[in-house]
Design a protein around this motif. Sequence first.
Motif, short mmCIF file in Angstrom:
data_model
loop_
_atom_site.label_atom_id
_atom_site.label_comp_id
_atom_site.label_asym_id
_atom_site.label_seq_id
_atom_site.Cartn_x
_atom_site.Cartn_y
_atom_site.Cartn_z
N ARG A 204 -7.59 4.16 5.07
CA ARG A 204 -8.70 4.78 5.05
C ARG A 204 -9.69 4.23 5.75
NH1 ARG A 204 -6.83 8.96 1.97
NH2 ARG A 204 -5.61 8.85 0.14
N PHE B 106 -0.39 11.74 4.40
CA PHE B 106 -1.51 10.70 3.94
C PHE B 106 -2.95 11.29 4.50
CE2 PHE B 106 -4.36 7.04 4.55
CZ PHE B 106 -4.17 6.63 3.34
N ARG C 49 0.87 -1.23 0.19
CA ARG C 49 -0.09 0.08 -0.09
C ARG C 49 0.78 1.13 -0.05
NH1 ARG C 49 -2.62 -2.69 3.86
NH2 ARG C 49 -1.80 -1.47 5.39
N ARG D 2 2.60 1.79 -3.54
CA ARG D 2 1.62 2.22 -4.37
C ARG D 2 1.30 3.62 -4.02
NH1 ARG D 2 -1.14 -2.55 -3.69
NH2 ARG D 2 -2.54 -1.57 -2.27
N GLN D 3 1.23 4.01 -2.89
CA GLN D 3 0.66 5.39 -2.58
C GLN D 3 1.82 6.59 -2.91
OE1 GLN D 3 -2.46 6.32 -1.66
NE2 GLN D 3 -1.92 8.34 -1.56
N VAL E 195 -1.50 3.37 6.21
CA VAL E 195 -1.92 3.75 4.90
C VAL E 195 -3.19 2.97 4.75
CG1 VAL E 195 -1.32 3.93 2.46
CG2 VAL E 195 0.50 3.80 4.42
#
Length: 113
Positions: A86, A31, A15, A18-19, A84
């Motif tokens: 939500r 973030f 994650r 990718r972010q 990371v």
Amino acid sequence: MDLDVDAAFASYLRRFSRQFGAKLPGTFVRFGHHMVQKLDRDGFETRLDEYLGWHRECSRVLDSGSTISDAAVLEFEEAAAWLVLRVPNLVDLFEGELGDPEDELGSVSQGKR
């Protein structure tokens, strides 16, 4: 609950990559509304425990029918950000629970009740 921390850490690394792309552990990134660091394995486990604690607490409060405090929501959101993740909007958790308010109010205003 048995949690495979190694698998959870591997998922976190995917994650994060990718972010934010390739970053060294300890690098700060933004973030959402939170500044967080890329975690090493030990730091991840500490933050995972914190996240799971807040997740349990928020679930307990919501399951009891109590009102969850803004402070608890903010703590939960921050704990998730470090991983990371939500968190869902709490309003979304109740979407559809009572039906469409406009339909319900329309029925009342038209004397159908």
